[in-house]
Scaffold this motif. Structure first.
Motif, PDB file in Angstrom:
ATOM      1  N   ASP A 141      80.002 -53.138   8.518  1.00  0.00           N
ATOM      2  CA  ASP A 141      80.517 -51.949   9.209  1.00  0.00           C
ATOM      3  C   ASP A 141      80.587 -52.166  10.719  1.00  0.00           C
ATOM      4  O   ASP A 141      81.511 -51.663  11.386  1.00  0.00           O
ATOM      5  N   ILE A 142      79.627 -52.898  11.276  1.00  0.00           N
ATOM      6  CA  ILE A 142      79.661 -53.190  12.718  1.00  0.00           C
ATOM      7  C   ILE A 142      80.874 -54.042  13.059  1.00  0.00           C
ATOM      8  O   ILE A 142      81.555 -53.828  14.085  1.00  0.00           O
ATOM      9  N   LYS A 143      81.161 -55.030  12.236  1.00  0.00           N
ATOM     10  CA  LYS A 143      82.335 -55.860  12.471  1.00  0.00           C
ATOM     11  C   LYS A 143      83.614 -55.034  12.432  1.00  0.00           C
ATOM     12  O   LYS A 143      84.545 -55.272  13.219  1.00  0.00           O
ATOM     13  N   THR A 144      83.654 -54.059  11.525  1.00  0.00           N
ATOM     14  CA  THR A 144      84.844 -53.203  11.454  1.00  0.00           C
ATOM     15  C   THR A 144      84.957 -52.310  12.679  1.00  0.00           C
ATOM     16  O   THR A 144      86.057 -52.119  13.229  1.00  0.00           O
ATOM     17  N   ALA A 145      83.806 -51.759  13.115  1.00  0.00           N
ATOM     18  CA  ALA A 145      83.848 -50.847  14.266  1.00  0.00           C
ATOM     19  C   ALA A 145      84.181 -51.557  15.565  1.00  0.00           C
ATOM     20  O   ALA A 145      84.746 -50.951  16.486  1.00  0.00           O
ATOM     21  N   THR A 146      83.843 -52.823  15.676  1.00  0.00           N
ATOM     22  CA  THR A 146      84.110 -53.582  16.905  1.00  0.00           C
ATOM     23  C   THR A 146      85.314 -54.517  16.761  1.00  0.00           C
ATOM     24  O   THR A 146      85.518 -55.400  17.608  1.00  0.00           O
ATOM     25  N   ASN A 147      86.067 -54.326  15.715  1.00  0.00           N
ATOM     26  CA  ASN A 147      87.286 -55.113  15.553  1.00  0.00           C
ATOM     27  C   ASN A 147      88.248 -54.798  16.700  1.00  0.00           C
ATOM     28  O   ASN A 147      88.466 -53.635  17.033  1.00  0.00           O
ATOM     29  N   PRO A 148      88.833 -55.798  17.354  1.00  0.00           N
ATOM     30  CA  PRO A 148      89.746 -55.521  18.480  1.00  0.00           C
ATOM     31  C   PRO A 148      90.880 -54.572  18.118  1.00  0.00           C
ATOM     32  O   PRO A 148      91.277 -53.735  18.943  1.00  0.00           O
ATOM     33  N   THR A 149      91.392 -54.677  16.909  1.00  0.00           N
ATOM     34  CA  THR A 149      92.464 -53.760  16.503  1.00  0.00           C
ATOM     35  C   THR A 149      91.973 -52.323  16.482  1.00  0.00           C
ATOM     36  O   THR A 149      92.679 -51.398  16.917  1.00  0.00           O
ATOM     37  N   GLN A 150      90.740 -52.116  15.974  1.00  0.00           N
ATOM     38  CA  GLN A 150      90.180 -50.774  15.930  1.00  0.00           C
ATOM     39  C   GLN A 150      89.851 -50.251  17.329  1.00  0.00           C
ATOM     40  O   GLN A 150      90.050 -49.073  17.634  1.00  0.00           O
ATOM     41  N   VAL A 151      89.395 -51.111  18.223  1.00  0.00           N
ATOM     42  CA  VAL A 151      89.054 -50.698  19.586  1.00  0.00           C
ATOM     43  C   VAL A 151      90.315 -50.341  20.373  1.00  0.00           C
ATOM     44  O   VAL A 151      90.343 -49.364  21.152  1.00  0.00           O
ATOM     45  N   LEU A 152      91.379 -51.094  20.183  1.00  0.00           N
ATOM     46  CA  LEU A 152      92.618 -50.806  20.903  1.00  0.00           C
ATOM     47  C   LEU A 152      93.216 -49.464  20.507  1.00  0.00           C
ATOM     48  O   LEU A 152      93.888 -48.813  21.318  1.00  0.00           O
ATOM     49  N   LEU A 153      92.936 -49.047  19.274  1.00  0.00           N
ATOM     50  CA  LEU A 153      93.441 -47.735  18.854  1.00  0.00           C
ATOM     51  C   LEU A 153      92.709 -46.595  19.554  1.00  0.00           C
ATOM     52  O   LEU A 153      93.226 -45.458  19.598  1.00  0.00           O
ATOM     53  N   LEU A 154      91.529 -46.857  20.111  1.00  0.00           N
ATOM     54  CA  LEU A 154      90.799 -45.822  20.837  1.00  0.00           C
ATOM     55  C   LEU A 154      91.365 -45.606  22.241  1.00  0.00           C
ATOM     56  O   LEU A 154      91.112 -44.559  22.848  1.00  0.00           O
ATOM     57  N   ILE A 155      92.083 -46.565  22.778  1.00  0.00           N
ATOM     58  CA  ILE A 155      92.629 -46.469  24.129  1.00  0.00           C
ATOM     59  C   ILE A 155      93.953 -45.697  24.067  1.00  0.00           C
ATOM     60  O   ILE A 155      94.855 -46.033  23.278  1.00  0.00           O
ATOM     61  N   THR A 156      94.067 -44.695  24.917  1.00  0.00           N
ATOM     62  CA  THR A 156      95.268 -43.852  24.915  1.00  0.00           C
ATOM     63  C   THR A 156      96.507 -44.629  25.314  1.00  0.00           C
ATOM     64  O   THR A 156      97.580 -44.481  24.709  1.00  0.00           O
ATOM     65  N   SER A 157      96.397 -45.479  26.304  1.00  0.00           N
ATOM     66  CA  SER A 157      97.564 -46.228  26.774  1.00  0.00           C
ATOM     67  C   SER A 157      98.057 -47.215  25.724  1.00  0.00           C
ATOM     68  O   SER A 157      99.255 -47.539  25.669  1.00  0.00           O
ATOM     69  N   CYS A 158      97.130 -47.713  24.853  1.00  0.00           N
ATOM     70  CA  CYS A 158      97.535 -48.682  23.840  1.00  0.00           C
ATOM     71  C   CYS A 158      98.247 -48.027  22.656  1.00  0.00           C
ATOM     72  O   CYS A 158      98.897 -48.730  21.865  1.00  0.00           O
ATOM     73  N   ARG A 159      98.164 -46.733  22.521  1.00  0.00           N
ATOM     74  CA  ARG A 159      98.863 -46.050  21.445  1.00  0.00           C
ATOM     75  C   ARG A 159     100.344 -45.832  21.771  1.00  0.00           C
ATOM     76  O   ARG A 159     101.130 -45.494  20.893  1.00  0.00           O
ATOM     77  N   ALA A 160     100.713 -46.019  23.041  1.00  0.00           N
ATOM     78  CA  ALA A 160     102.124 -45.933  23.424  1.00  0.00           C
ATOM     79  C   ALA A 160     102.797 -47.279  23.198  1.00  0.00           C
ATOM     80  O   ALA A 160     102.242 -48.338  23.539  1.00  0.00           O
ATOM     81  N   GLN A 161     103.966 -47.281  22.620  1.00  0.00           N
ATOM     82  CA  GLN A 161     104.648 -48.527  22.257  1.00  0.00           C
ATOM     83  C   GLN A 161     105.143 -49.298  23.472  1.00  0.00           C
ATOM     84  O   GLN A 161     105.309 -50.520  23.408  1.00  0.00           O
ATOM     85  N   GLU A 162     105.432 -48.616  24.594  1.00  0.00           N
ATOM     86  CA  GLU A 162     105.941 -49.335  25.762  1.00  0.00           C
ATOM     87  C   GLU A 162     104.869 -50.159  26.465  1.00  0.00           C
ATOM     88  O   GLU A 162     105.181 -51.077  27.236  1.00  0.00           O
ATOM     89  N   ASN A 163     103.601 -49.852  26.220  1.00  0.00           N
ATOM     90  CA  ASN A 163     102.519 -50.610  26.853  1.00  0.00           C
ATOM     91  C   ASN A 163     102.081 -51.758  25.926  1.00  0.00           C
ATOM     92  O   ASN A 163     102.180 -51.673  24.695  1.00  0.00           O
ATOM     93  N   LYS A 164     101.533 -52.799  26.511  1.00  0.00           N
ATOM     94  CA  LYS A 164     101.126 -53.979  25.765  1.00  0.00           C
ATOM     95  C   LYS A 164      99.624 -54.180  25.924  1.00  0.00           C
ATOM     96  O   LYS A 164      99.125 -54.315  27.043  1.00  0.00           O
ATOM     97  N   CYS A 165      98.926 -54.219  24.767  1.00  0.00           N
ATOM     98  CA  CYS A 165      97.460 -54.397  24.757  1.00  0.00           C
ATOM     99  C   CYS A 165      97.121 -55.565  23.831  1.00  0.00           C
ATOM    100  O   CYS A 165      97.593 -55.635  22.689  1.00  0.00           O
ATOM    101  N   THR A 166      96.267 -56.444  24.310  1.00  0.00           N
ATOM    102  CA  THR A 166      95.847 -57.620  23.537  1.00  0.00           C
ATOM    103  C   THR A 166      94.346 -57.838  23.714  1.00  0.00           C
ATOM    104  O   THR A 166      93.749 -57.396  24.707  1.00  0.00           O
ATOM    105  N   ALA A 167      93.746 -58.522  22.722  1.00  0.00           N
ATOM    106  CA  ALA A 167      92.329 -58.888  22.784  1.00  0.00           C
ATOM    107  C   ALA A 167      92.205 -60.323  23.266  1.00  0.00           C
ATOM    108  O   ALA A 167      92.764 -61.244  22.659  1.00  0.00           O
ATOM    109  N   THR A 168      91.513 -60.490  24.344  1.00  0.00           N
ATOM    110  CA  THR A 168      91.353 -61.830  24.929  1.00  0.00           C
ATOM    111  C   THR A 168      90.044 -62.510  24.529  1.00  0.00           C
ATOM    112  O   THR A 168      89.922 -63.732  24.639  1.00  0.00           O
ATOM    113  N   GLU A 169      89.079 -61.747  24.065  1.00  0.00           N
ATOM    114  CA  GLU A 169      87.790 -62.332  23.663  1.00  0.00           C
ATOM    115  C   GLU A 169      87.170 -61.462  22.573  1.00  0.00           C
ATOM    116  O   GLU A 169      87.140 -60.229  22.694  1.00  0.00           O
ATOM    117  N   GLU A 170      86.698 -62.103  21.539  1.00  0.00           N
ATOM    118  CA  GLU A 170      86.099 -61.395  20.404  1.00  0.00           C
ATOM    119  C   GLU A 170      84.620 -61.749  20.296  1.00  0.00           C
ATOM    120  O   GLU A 170      84.187 -62.820  20.738  1.00  0.00           O
TER     121      GLU A 170
END
Length: 303
Positions: A141-170
Motif C-alpha cells: 500500500d505504501i508503494k501505491t500511495a507513493t507511486n509517482p503517477t498517484q502523486v502527480l494526480l494530487l497536484i492541481t497543475s498536473c491535472r491540466a493537459q497543457e502542463n507537463k509533469c514528470t517524475a525524475t526520481e523514485e
C-alpha cells in the motif's frame, strides 16, 4: 544452539531495515505559460510512514503562487507492530542465550524453564507470522500511495493537459523488501525451534519414559522367562526350599511309571555273564501291601 545464534541476528536485521528507512521522491512541473518552468518538487517520507503528515509545495500555473499538498494514508500501525515484535524477539533471544549458557541447571530445574520457553516460542512464532504478513501488505500500500503517477494526480497543475509533469526520481524499495524477507525468515526460525524446545519439556520426556514393546520384544521376553523357569527346575535339592520340594513330589502312579521305565532300560543293556538260576521263595502281596504267602521262586539271568 542454532536458535541462540541466529535469532538475535535476524531480529536485528528485521527491525533495523524497516525502522531506519528514508524515502525520497522528486517530480518536475512544466507550466504551459512558461511563468514557472522546470519546477522541481522534492517529497520526503519515512518510518513510521504517516504519509498524511508528509507535505510538499507545488506551483499553480495559472496563478503566481504555490499550493501545499499532503500525501494520503497512515501506515504506521503495521510498521510499528513489526518493529515492536522484532525488538522484543531480540531481547528475549538475548535473555535465552544468557540462560542457556550460564544458568543451564536452573533452566532445567523443576521443568519450569523449558515449559516457559516453549510457550513463549509459540507466541513469538505467531506474532512474527502476523506482523510479517501485515507488514508485507502495508508495504504494498505504501508503494501505491507513493507511486509517482498517484502523486502527480494530487497536484492541481498536473491535472491540466497543457502542463507537463514528470517524475525524475523514485524511492528505492530494496531495504523495505529486505525487511519483509527477514520477517518471514524469523517466522521459519521460531516455528522450527518449537520442536527443539518441546524436546526439553517434561511432556516429551514423559512420552518417552515407557515406550511400547514390539511383538519381537514380547517374544524375546517370554523366551527369557521360559529359560529362567527351566533353569530354576534344574537346581540341586539342597538349594531348594522345603516348600518347593513338597510342590514337586510325584504321585504314586507317576512314581510306579518311572520305575517301570528304569527297569526296561536296565533289561535292554547287554550283559556278558552266563545264565544263572536262583532259587527263592515267591512273595505274594495282598491289596493292603502285606505279605500273604511265600513259595519257591526262580530267577533266571539271561544274556
Amino acid at each position: 544452539m542454532c536458535m541462540v545464534i541466529f535469532a538475535p541476528i535476524f531480529a536485528i536485521c528485521a527491525f533495523a531495515t524497516c525502522g531506519g528507512y528514508y524515502g525520497h521522491l522528486q517530480v518536475k512541473v512544466d507550466c504551459a505559460d512558461r511563468r514557472q518552468n522546470n519546477r522541481s518538487i522534492n517529497i520526503d517520507f519515512g518510518y513510521p510512514f504517516r504519509l498524511q503528515q508528509a507535505h510538499f509545495k507545488a506551483p499553480l500555473c495559472k496563478e503566481n503562487r504555490d499550493e501545499i499538498i499532503f500525501l494520503e494514508g497512515d501506515f504506521s500501525p503495521a510498521a510499528q507492530y513489526f518493529i515492536t515484535v522484532g525488538v522484543f524477539a531480540f531481547l528475549y533471544s538475548l535473555l535465552a542465550t544468557i540462560v542457556y549458557v550460564f544458568y543451564q541447571n536452573k533452566y532445567l530445574k523443576n521443568n519450569r524453564g523449558p515449559l516457559v520457553d516453549f510457550v513463549v516460542t509459540i507466541i513469538f512464532s505467531f506474532m512474527w507470522l502476523v506482523s510479517s504478513c501485515c507488514w508485507a501488505k502495508t508495504l504494498s500500500d505504501i508503494k501505491t500511495a507513493t507511486n509517482p503517477t498517484q502523486v502527480l494526480l494530487l497536484i492541481t497543475s498536473c491535472r491540466a493537459q497543457e502542463n507537463k509533469c514528470t517524475a525524475t526520481e523514485e524511492p528505492l524499495w530494496s531495504r523495505l523488501n529486505t525487511s519483509v524477507v527477514f520477517g518471514f525468515v524469523n517466522v521459519v526460525l521460531w516455528s522450527g525451534n518449537i520442536w527443539f524446545v518441546f524436546k526439553e519439556t517434561g511432556w516429551y520426556k514423559t512420552g518417552q519414559r515407557y515406550p511400547t514393546r514390539s511383538a519381537s520384544g514380547k517374544r524375546s521376553g517370554s523366551m527369557r522367562q521360559r529359560l529362567y523357569s527351566e533353569s530354576s527346575f534344574d537346581q540341586p535339592e539342597e538349594n531348594s526350599a522345603p516348600s518347593r520340594q513338597n510342590s514337586f513330589n510325584l504321585s504314586k502312579g507317576d512314581f510306579d511309571h518311572q520305575l517301570q521305565r528304569q527297569a526296561s532300560i536296565n533289561q535292554s543293556q547287554v550283559s556278558f555273564s552266563l545264565p544263572q538260576t536262583y532259587l527263592g521263595k515267591p512273595v505274594i502281596y495282598d491289596r493292603e501291601d502285606k505279605v500273604a504267602s511265600q513259595g519257591p521262586m526262580i530267577f533266571v539271568n539271561e544274556m
